[in-house]
Scaffold this motif. Structure first.
Motif, PDB file in Angstrom:
ATOM      1  N   UNK A   1       5.461  -6.596  16.995  1.00 43.30           N
ATOM      2  CA  UNK A   1       4.086  -6.791  17.442  1.00 43.30           C
ATOM      3  C   UNK A   1       3.140  -7.265  16.341  1.00 43.30           C
ATOM      4  N   UNK A   2       3.660  -7.391  15.114  1.00 42.80           N
ATOM      5  CA  UNK A   2       2.812  -7.872  14.032  1.00 42.80           C
ATOM      6  C   UNK A   2       1.824  -6.858  13.518  1.00 42.80           C
ATOM      7  N   UNK A   3       2.081  -5.555  13.738  1.00 42.22           N
ATOM      8  CA  UNK A   3       1.188  -4.514  13.225  1.00 42.22           C
ATOM      9  C   UNK A   3       1.176  -4.499  11.700  1.00 42.22           C
ATOM     10  N   UNK A   4       0.101  -3.927  11.138  1.00 35.65           N
ATOM     11  CA  UNK A   4       0.038  -3.754   9.695  1.00 35.65           C
ATOM     12  C   UNK A   4       1.085  -2.754   9.231  1.00 35.65           C
ATOM     13  N   UNK A   5       1.669  -3.032   8.094  1.00 36.19           N
ATOM     14  CA  UNK A   5       2.615  -2.097   7.486  1.00 36.19           C
ATOM     15  C   UNK A   5       1.829  -0.981   6.800  1.00 36.19           C
ATOM     16  N   UNK A   6       2.232   0.262   7.022  1.00 36.08           N
ATOM     17  CA  UNK A   6       1.544   1.399   6.417  1.00 36.08           C
ATOM     18  C   UNK A   6       2.056   1.643   4.998  1.00 36.08           C
ATOM     19  N   UNK A   7       3.330   1.953   4.849  1.00 31.58           N
ATOM     20  CA  UNK A   7       3.924   2.146   3.514  1.00 31.58           C
ATOM     21  C   UNK A   7       4.300   0.775   2.972  1.00 31.58           C
ATOM     22  N   UNK A   8       3.302   0.034   2.536  1.00 32.03           N
ATOM     23  CA  UNK A   8       3.505  -1.373   2.212  1.00 32.03           C
ATOM     24  C   UNK A   8       3.872  -1.589   0.748  1.00 32.03           C
ATOM     25  N   UNK A   9       4.041  -2.837   0.380  1.00 34.46           N
ATOM     26  CA  UNK A   9       4.526  -3.159  -0.964  1.00 34.46           C
ATOM     27  C   UNK A   9       3.518  -2.772  -2.041  1.00 34.46           C
ATOM     28  N   UNK A  10       2.222  -2.777  -1.736  1.00 31.55           N
ATOM     29  CA  UNK A  10       1.243  -2.365  -2.739  1.00 31.55           C
ATOM     30  C   UNK A  10       1.373  -0.887  -3.072  1.00 31.55           C
ATOM     31  N   UNK A  11       1.585  -0.062  -2.041  1.00 34.24           N
ATOM     32  CA  UNK A  11       1.798   1.359  -2.292  1.00 34.24           C
ATOM     33  C   UNK A  11       3.137   1.567  -3.003  1.00 34.24           C
ATOM     34  N   UNK A  12       4.137   0.765  -2.635  1.00 34.62           N
ATOM     35  CA  UNK A  12       5.419   0.849  -3.315  1.00 34.62           C
ATOM     36  C   UNK A  12       5.297   0.496  -4.788  1.00 34.62           C
ATOM     37  N   UNK A  13       4.505  -0.537  -5.087  1.00 32.92           N
ATOM     38  CA  UNK A  13       4.283  -0.937  -6.484  1.00 32.92           C
ATOM     39  C   UNK A  13       3.554   0.165  -7.242  1.00 32.92           C
TER      40      UNK A  13
END
Length: 409
Positions: A370-382
């Motif tokens: 559905x193209x939703x925003x990712x919650x645990x995204x790459x910025x938080x991973x970084x």
């Protein structure tokens, strides 16, 4: 954070029957091609060890998502993974051959930490969506490079910080940021276990492959494997990355050839003077998993490694104010004066890892469809990966490591 406390709102928010909240976390928008609502998602699992096969099982809880391929360099692990996967799932020893399979839409990476970055980069290049277990990368340069790769791709990339999908932490976020605890000043996080952290090895030649967490070639040790989750939650609750860190660690008990520390103690400084310490030991399991948040009006404690539970302890200064200005029942006041807490509950209270991790996988599927925003995204991973590496550098070198502007990709 607000310093003024609304006592009535505090009671309503913190009560034992608090209502559930939605996953109101912002993330990176997914701008790539969206799968159809009814499309099945074929997943390739890279790494069929303990964590990988736990995810293998939980994928079965996600509608129209199947593990159709497994990859591992250890044959007995691969056989176990295939036994848990979909019927007629394919087995691979080389993950790159798996990525060549055009029928695979997405991959889960659950391998030793040192392999995460290259595997994730290769998967993105192959047009696969990625669920990458924490910690996202082994070092800082990898974290920066992978962030750029993800932001220049059209794939959904999610990090395995499953507690981001636990509604309890959304409630805690609201309690802290709406000022119900007063001014937050200090945080203490522990993750204690009593044991050598080793796994049985059927052949001595496989020691480093199976017990990779013990060796610096593959692992970031206790900070990466345990404290990383708590670092991520604190970053979310504060809405900030750490400014600097120092600490101590050592191999002081388990004299068994390991290279990663058997105990760690680190202190991070965050904006507004907030200090947070993260410690993990392997010689005593008292308190196990805990996170303690100290405010000027109350303390908030999260306990239990499986099925986290949270409680608020009211400060004596707040009790005196309540006695003077609020119609709090005598029984409630006596309970608080005895130091008894208010439990924070949510609608979908998790009783273990299965709920939050299934929610994480389900949301990953939703983002693909559905193209939703990712919650645990790459910025938080970084942010998590850099924080872990800063702590390890500080302990090994006896330094204070500071967050650098170049870390903000």
């Amino acid at each position: 954070m607000a310093n003024k406390l609304s006592r009535r709102k505090f009671l309503l928010t913190s009560g034992a029957v608090a209502s559930g909240v939605s996953l109101g976390l912002s993330g990176l928008p997914h701008t790539g091609q969206v799968l159809g609502a009814n499309d099945s998602i074929n997943v390739g699992l890279i790494g069929t060890g303990g964590r990988g096969n736990w995810l293998n099982k939980l994928v079965k809880n996600v509608p129209q998502m199947d593990v159709v391929a497994c990859c591992d360099v250890l044959p007995f692990r691969l056989d176990e993974g295939l036994s848990l996967a979909a019927d007629k799932a394919k087995g691979y020893e080389d993950y790159r051959k798996m990525l060549d399979n055009k029928d695979i839409d997405a991959v889960i990476i659950a391998t030793p930490l040192s392999l995460h970055s290259q595997m994730a980069m290769d998967a993105l290049d192959a047009g696969k969506n990625v669920y990458c277990e924490k910690t996202m990368t082994y070092d800082i340069d990898q974290a920066k490079a992978l962030t750029k790769k993800v932001k220049n791709s059209n794939q959904v990339f999610q990090v395995g910080y499953q507690h981001r999908y636990n509604e309890l932490y959304n409630r805690i976020h609201d309690i802290i940021n709406e000022g119900h605890m007063g001014e937050l000043t200090h945080i203490t996080c522990t993750w204690n276990r009593n044991g050598d952290w080793r796994r049985n090895v059927p052949d001595p030649k496989l020691e480093r492959l199976i017990n990779w967490r013990m060796y610096l070639e593959y692992s970031g040790g206790l900070m990466a494997e345990l404290s990383s989750h708590q670092l991520d939650i604190v970053g979310y609750l504060l809405g900030a990355h750490p400014l600097q860190v120092t600490g101590f660690g050592g191999i002081d008990y388990w004299k068994d050839g390991r290279e990663t520390y058997d105990n760690v103690y680190t202190v991070f400084q965050y904006p507004n003077g907030i200090k947070a310490d993260y410690n993990s030991i392997t010689t005593n399991s008292y308190e196990g998993f805990s996170m303690k948040f100290y405010g000027t009006k109350a303390s908030l404690i999260v306990k239990s490694e499986q099925g986290h539970h949270a409680y608020i302890y009211v400060e004596p200064t707040l009790l005196r104010e309540m006695k003077e200005t609020d119609g709090v029942s005598g029984a409630t006041m006596k309970s608080w004066e005895r130091g008894e807490p208010l439990e924070i509950t949510v609608k979908n209270q998790a009783d273990g890892d299965e709920g939050p991790t299934t929610a994480a996988l389900t949301h990953w599927a939703k983002c693909m469809r559905e193209g939703d925003d990712v919650i645990a995204n790459v910025d938080f991973g970084r942010q998590g990966a850099i924080s872990v590496h800063m702590a390890n550098m500080a302990m090994r070198n006896g330094t204070i490591e500071k967050w650098k502007d170049e870390y903000n990709v």
